[in-house]
Enzyme design. Structure first.
Site, PDB file in Angstrom:
ATOM      1  N   HIS A  35      32.066  47.183  41.895  1.00  0.00           N
ATOM      2  CA  HIS A  35      32.979  47.788  41.202  1.00  0.00           C
ATOM      3  C   HIS A  35      33.738  48.518  42.178  1.00  0.00           C
ATOM      4  CE1 HIS A  35      35.394  47.931  37.953  1.00  0.00           C
ATOM      5  NE2 HIS A  35      35.517  49.580  38.243  1.00  0.00           N
ATOM      6  N   GLU A  36      33.307  49.880  42.635  1.00  0.00           N
ATOM      7  CA  GLU A  36      33.808  51.015  43.180  1.00  0.00           C
ATOM      8  C   GLU A  36      34.476  50.866  44.387  1.00  0.00           C
ATOM      9  OE1 GLU A  36      35.086  52.980  41.289  1.00  0.00           O
ATOM     10  OE2 GLU A  36      33.756  52.899  39.209  1.00  0.00           O
ATOM     11  N   HIS A  71      37.601  49.032  44.508  1.00  0.00           N
ATOM     12  CA  HIS A  71      38.639  50.276  44.201  1.00  0.00           C
ATOM     13  C   HIS A  71      39.174  50.560  45.211  1.00  0.00           C
ATOM     14  CE1 HIS A  71      39.274  50.160  40.100  1.00  0.00           C
ATOM     15  NE2 HIS A  71      38.788  50.488  39.227  1.00  0.00           N
ATOM     16  N   HIS A  97      40.942  48.217  48.132  1.00  0.00           N
ATOM     17  CA  HIS A  97      42.255  48.612  47.950  1.00  0.00           C
ATOM     18  C   HIS A  97      42.531  49.151  47.906  1.00  0.00           C
ATOM     19  CE1 HIS A  97      44.797  47.170  44.092  1.00  0.00           C
ATOM     20  NE2 HIS A  97      45.030  46.862  44.851  1.00  0.00           N
TER      21      HIS A  97
END
Length: 601
Positions: A392-393, A396, A399
């Protein structure tokens, strides 16, 4: 690391800590930059009253603003990252406090700019574009500023509001220190009488345990401790929402939700559509709780039973090193260039991996401000959930990194509405990868259970948070005070609505609001739910369509805030202005329920 042992910061192996030397070689180098702030403010003051002089002067200002963004990101990023890994370290806390003061000083000095830009007539600005072609690169930034004209005050008033910036963070900062550093919990025992240390970081892993005695003891002890301090927690939260209301009214907004979503160019209808869609599918959530009760063989399903796997003995230990390798495999559909950067992040200490005493709870990626690259904070446990947090991180971080690499400074930091899409898409890719690798019915059921939990905790639970946050804002906007009694009542009622009448919604859950930091993030949490729905669509396209879908997706990741968020997601292939995306994702949830019920036979 030794299981269940929480180390002091000084005891954590260097390879599992992030390397802040990529920002500043030493704290003394940070101090040298901090000393430059007075000179920077003088440089800023030289622009005051002159932004409308010429296209060249306006272009110089935007270039200066770009330099300021990089400087501020580095200055605050270093101090905040250093402080978060040990909230008991007074030196690092003082440095972060100093950084906030310096940033407020810079912000105050630059507060004239938006008002001056808004005073430039359309005809004059058109002439500036003709005189200075370089200004065209900042057209979107200029349009966004001028869009805010009706919510912008005089230069003197703007300076006053900017000066209040440091105070406006007070409630959130006090709440963070209280939750993560000052609040301590008693030890709890399991079914064998063995004691376990209860902390913010160990609480959820305890609820995931197969030991129901440990789960119940952890749940009741955890919230008993929160309840003992609920008056303080309520006062802090009330102060936060009152200051939000002050800023909204100062800027002539009808409500806090209007101000928050306007800043990210998201229509408020998206927020209300989400809640309405989830309410239409509330029966599926209740059906899931009924299935959980049945599969766990319980006469009563309690709040402390909903994190544990419905499939006994199918969970497994996944070390951090194993998690990294699985993540690499799951992300292969995104291509070698994507994986190359992920490998660099993992092997060159962009991550701070394990919990230590005083470390901030939870996980985050530091974003585009921490150039040359983002950092990832984890509190890793050797669980499936921690592996999902890692990927998940990583989403981020990728991105942010791709936006930094492909956009000018002014457009390199995306707005929060799209922030959770990349992270959640990664999670869906991981789940699809894991499901594709197993035919064992028991393990498959375990994974589907985890996927169902992602829907519960992300789409349903975050929408419940969003609905709670909406109610709190409405209470404060009516001029009322948030008391512990009112907060408990509102939060408990929402849990009853979302979980249904066929399970025991324990009274203790009414105090859960006190431990949720996202209630200080100002209409942030709903985006976990909208992003999850978007991610379901995007991941399906990547896996089914292949390279063309990957190309669209990577273009989206590389676009920063170069256009509004609804348009950005349309680049990737998702239209979030329609509730159909939410409904479609919840249809997937219902399909997973069907498969789980079939497997359970």
């Amino acid at each position: 690391m030794e299981e269940n042992k929480i180390l002091k910061r000084s005891e954590v192996a260097e390879e599992y800590t992030w390397n802040l030397k990529d920002l500043y070689e030493t704290p003394e180098d940070w101090d040298k930059d901090a000393e430059k702030v007075d000179g920077i403010c003088e440089e800023i003051e030289a622009f005051k009253g002159h932004l409308g002089d010429s296209g060249a002067k306006l272009l110089d200002w935007f270039k200066k603003a770009d330099d300021l963004d990089v400087f501020i990101g580095k200055l605050y990023g270093y101090s905040s990252l250093a402080a978060d890994v040990d909230l008991t370290n007074s030196v690092n806390q003082a440095r972060r406090g100093k950084a906030v003061g310096l940033l407020t000083k810079i912000s105050s000095a630059a507060s004239f700019s938006d008002a001056e830009i808004m005073e430039i007539s359309n005809e004059k600005l058109d002439q500036f574009y003709k005189e200075e072609p370089g200004l065209e690169a900042y057209r979107r930034a200029l349009d966004k500023i001028r869009h805010m004209k009706e919510h912008t005050l005089s230069a003197a008033e703007e300076k006053l509001l900017a000066s209040a910036g440091e105070m406006s963070e007070g409630a959130e900062n006090i709440g963070s220190v209280f939750r993560d550093a000052d609040l301590k919990f008693p030890e709890v025992t399991d079914k064998d009488g063995k004691s376990h240390r209860l902390t913010q970081g160990t609480y959820i892993p305890m609820l995931e345990s197969n030991d129901r005695t440990l789960r119940e003891n952890a749940f009741k002890t955890f919230y008993k401790t929160w309840k003992e301090h609920e008056g303080l927690s309520a006062a802090i939260l009330d102060a936060h929402y009152k200051q939000q209301t002050f800023f909204s009214r100062s800027r002539k907004y009808a409500s806090n939700i209007e101000r928050s979503l306007d800043r990210t160019e998201v229509p408020t209808s998206v927020y209300y559509n989400l809640i309405d869609s989830v309410h239409r599918h509330m029966g599926s959530m209740h059906r899931y709780m009924d299935l959980r009760k049945k599969l766990m063989g319980l006469d009563e399903l309690h709040m402390y039973d909903i994190y544990s796997s419905m499939v006994a003995d199918a969970d497994e230990k996944i070390t951090f090193e194993e998690a990294k390798e699985i993540v690499y495999e799951a992300l292969k559909p995104l291509g070698e260039d994507y994986l190359k950067v992920v490998h660099e992040a993992y092997e060159n200490r962009w991550l701070d991996v394990y919990e230590n005493e005083g470390k901030r709870s939870g996980a985050y990626s530091s974003g585009a401000g921490s150039r040359p690259h983002p950092y990832i904070l984890l509190n890793h446990k050797d669980t499936l959930n921690s592996m999902f947090t890692l990927i998940h991180e990583t989403g981020h971080t990728m991105h942010s990194y791709l936006s930094i690499q492909n956009q000018p400074v002014a457009y390199s930091d995306y707005v929060i509405f799209v922030a959770e899409v990349a992270s959640t898409c990664n999670e869906v890719l991981l789940m699809r990868h894991l499901l594709s690798k197993t035919e064992d019915k028991k393990k498959r059921a375990y994974l589907i259970n985890y996927f169902l939990e992602q829907f519960r905790t992300t789409l349903y639970r975050q929408t419940m948070f969003a609905e709670f946050e909406l109610r709190l804002n409405e209470i404060v906007e009516r001029g009322e005070t948030l008391t512990a009694e009112e907060l408990n009542k509102e939060y408990y009622a929402l849990n009853k609505l979302y979980y249904g009448d066929n399970m025991v919604v324990d009274e203790e859950i009414g105090s859960e609001w006190a431990r949720i930091p996202h209630f200080y993030y100002n209409y942030y949490v709903y985006q976990y739910a909208t992003s999850f729905a978007a991610a379901i669509t995007l991941a399906s396209g990547i896996l089914k369509e292949g390279q063309s879908a990957v190309d669209r997706y990577l273009k989206f990741l590389s676009s920063g805030c170069s256009t509004d968020p609804i348009s950005l997601l349309k680049i990737a292939g998702v239209d979030m202005s329609s509730p159909a995306v939410i409904d479609s994702a919840l249809d997937v949830f219902e399909g997973l329920l069907d498969e789980m019920e079939e497997l359970s036979k």
